[in-house]
Design a protein around this motif. Sequence first.
Motif, PDB file in Angstrom:
ATOM      1  N   TYR A  47      15.511  40.215  -2.994  1.00 55.12           N
ATOM      2  CA  TYR A  47      14.366  39.645  -3.704  1.00 55.12           C
ATOM      3  C   TYR A  47      13.855  38.419  -2.950  1.00 55.12           C
ATOM      4  O   TYR A  47      14.610  37.740  -2.264  1.00 55.12           O
ATOM      5  CB  TYR A  47      14.762  39.239  -5.129  1.00 55.12           C
ATOM      6  CG  TYR A  47      15.108  40.402  -6.021  1.00 55.12           C
ATOM      7  CD1 TYR A  47      14.105  41.237  -6.496  1.00 55.12           C
ATOM      8  CD2 TYR A  47      16.425  40.673  -6.365  1.00 55.12           C
ATOM      9  CE1 TYR A  47      14.414  42.317  -7.310  1.00 55.12           C
ATOM     10  CE2 TYR A  47      16.731  41.759  -7.184  1.00 55.12           C
ATOM     11  CZ  TYR A  47      15.733  42.571  -7.649  1.00 55.12           C
ATOM     12  OH  TYR A  47      16.034  43.641  -8.446  1.00 55.12           O
ATOM     13  N   SER A  74       9.936  36.238  -1.522  1.00 51.29           N
ATOM     14  CA  SER A  74       8.491  36.199  -1.298  1.00 51.29           C
ATOM     15  C   SER A  74       8.158  37.149  -0.151  1.00 51.29           C
ATOM     16  O   SER A  74       9.066  37.716   0.468  1.00 51.29           O
ATOM     17  CB  SER A  74       8.073  34.763  -0.959  1.00 51.29           C
ATOM     18  OG  SER A  74       8.672  34.382   0.267  1.00 51.29           O
ATOM     19  N   LYS A 129       5.424  41.712  -7.735  1.00 51.34           N
ATOM     20  CA  LYS A 129       6.234  41.402  -8.926  1.00 51.34           C
ATOM     21  C   LYS A 129       7.647  41.944  -8.766  1.00 51.34           C
ATOM     22  O   LYS A 129       8.621  41.258  -9.073  1.00 51.34           O
ATOM     23  CB  LYS A 129       5.570  41.964 -10.188  1.00 51.34           C
ATOM     24  CG  LYS A 129       4.332  41.194 -10.580  1.00 51.34           C
ATOM     25  CD  LYS A 129       3.670  41.808 -11.799  1.00 51.34           C
ATOM     26  CE  LYS A 129       2.374  41.073 -12.123  1.00 51.34           C
ATOM     27  NZ  LYS A 129       1.651  41.695 -13.237  1.00 51.34           N
ATOM     28  N   TYR A 130       7.771  43.186  -8.290  1.00 51.94           N
ATOM     29  CA  TYR A 130       9.106  43.747  -8.047  1.00 51.94           C
ATOM     30  C   TYR A 130       9.836  42.921  -6.993  1.00 51.94           C
ATOM     31  O   TYR A 130      10.998  42.577  -7.162  1.00 51.94           O
ATOM     32  CB  TYR A 130       9.027  45.197  -7.588  1.00 51.94           C
ATOM     33  CG  TYR A 130       8.512  46.167  -8.610  1.00 51.94           C
ATOM     34  CD1 TYR A 130       8.628  45.930  -9.982  1.00 51.94           C
ATOM     35  CD2 TYR A 130       7.897  47.338  -8.215  1.00 51.94           C
ATOM     36  CE1 TYR A 130       8.148  46.838 -10.914  1.00 51.94           C
ATOM     37  CE2 TYR A 130       7.418  48.249  -9.153  1.00 51.94           C
ATOM     38  CZ  TYR A 130       7.546  47.987 -10.492  1.00 51.94           C
ATOM     39  OH  TYR A 130       7.080  48.896 -11.404  1.00 51.94           O
ATOM     40  N   SER A 140       9.472  39.812  -6.105  1.00 54.04           N
ATOM     41  CA  SER A 140       9.844  38.475  -6.563  1.00 54.04           C
ATOM     42  C   SER A 140      11.005  38.484  -7.551  1.00 54.04           C
ATOM     43  O   SER A 140      11.573  37.440  -7.858  1.00 54.04           O
ATOM     44  CB  SER A 140       8.635  37.795  -7.221  1.00 54.04           C
ATOM     45  OG  SER A 140       8.370  38.387  -8.488  1.00 54.04           O
ATOM     46  N   PHE A 186      10.626  39.626 -10.664  1.00 56.34           N
ATOM     47  CA  PHE A 186      10.034  39.501 -11.993  1.00 56.34           C
ATOM     48  C   PHE A 186      10.528  40.580 -12.959  1.00 56.34           C
ATOM     49  O   PHE A 186      10.712  40.320 -14.138  1.00 56.34           O
ATOM     50  CB  PHE A 186       8.501  39.556 -11.873  1.00 56.34           C
ATOM     51  CG  PHE A 186       7.769  39.502 -13.177  1.00 56.34           C
ATOM     52  CD1 PHE A 186       7.604  38.296 -13.839  1.00 56.34           C
ATOM     53  CD2 PHE A 186       7.244  40.648 -13.746  1.00 56.34           C
ATOM     54  CE1 PHE A 186       6.930  38.242 -15.052  1.00 56.34           C
ATOM     55  CE2 PHE A 186       6.572  40.611 -14.954  1.00 56.34           C
ATOM     56  CZ  PHE A 186       6.415  39.398 -15.608  1.00 56.34           C
ATOM     57  N   ALA A 187      10.773  41.776 -12.452  1.00 60.37           N
ATOM     58  CA  ALA A 187      11.145  42.902 -13.316  1.00 60.37           C
ATOM     59  C   ALA A 187      12.608  43.312 -13.170  1.00 60.37           C
ATOM     60  O   ALA A 187      13.008  44.368 -13.667  1.00 60.37           O
ATOM     61  CB  ALA A 187      10.240  44.092 -13.010  1.00 60.37           C
ATOM     62  N   LYS A 188      13.434  42.501 -12.507  1.00 61.98           N
ATOM     63  CA  LYS A 188      14.779  42.968 -12.185  1.00 61.98           C
ATOM     64  C   LYS A 188      15.684  43.187 -13.396  1.00 61.98           C
ATOM     65  O   LYS A 188      16.642  43.951 -13.315  1.00 61.98           O
ATOM     66  CB  LYS A 188      15.451  42.069 -11.161  1.00 61.98           C
ATOM     67  CG  LYS A 188      15.801  40.682 -11.606  1.00 61.98           C
ATOM     68  CD  LYS A 188      16.436  39.946 -10.433  1.00 61.98           C
ATOM     69  CE  LYS A 188      16.625  38.487 -10.743  1.00 61.98           C
ATOM     70  NZ  LYS A 188      17.145  37.779  -9.579  1.00 61.98           N
TER      71      LYS A 188
END
Length: 154
Positions: free
Chosen positions: A14, A16, A50-51, A53, A55-57
Amino acid sequence: MANPTMQVIQAPDYGSPEVLELKKVSRPQPGTDQVLIQVKAAGVNPADWKYLSGFAKQWMPLKFPWTPGLDGAGIVEAVGANVTALKKGQEVYGILMGGYAEYTLALAKDVQPKPANITFEQAAALPVGALTAWEAVIDTARVEKGQRVLIHGG
């Protein structure tokens, strides 16, 4: 005989966009319900960053190394044993399994023939955005045949 290699953009973890790396990996082979696509254009979708970063992990953890690129367009290189609607050499677009690569896989049900009057780049910009709009508006509002929908800023 070993699979041919290809270039791919991958994330080792994960982070940037700076964590993305250019790698050389073996070209995948399609499963029974998949197609192998030579990618001509890949979309940049908000879900990709989003994935990446994290965000959804909590509900959608990634398996690393991970290749972004949900939207894309290209040419069918090979088809799985159960695929009958698509054939080698056909131009397609749709939801891909990692479109930031020279070749990628997609479920045959997730891609469709690319209209001849649009470019690969235009086709690659459509899939996830169109699906999101459909689900957010058409499904949620329970639009029925004969009704009209006006979308501002689409």
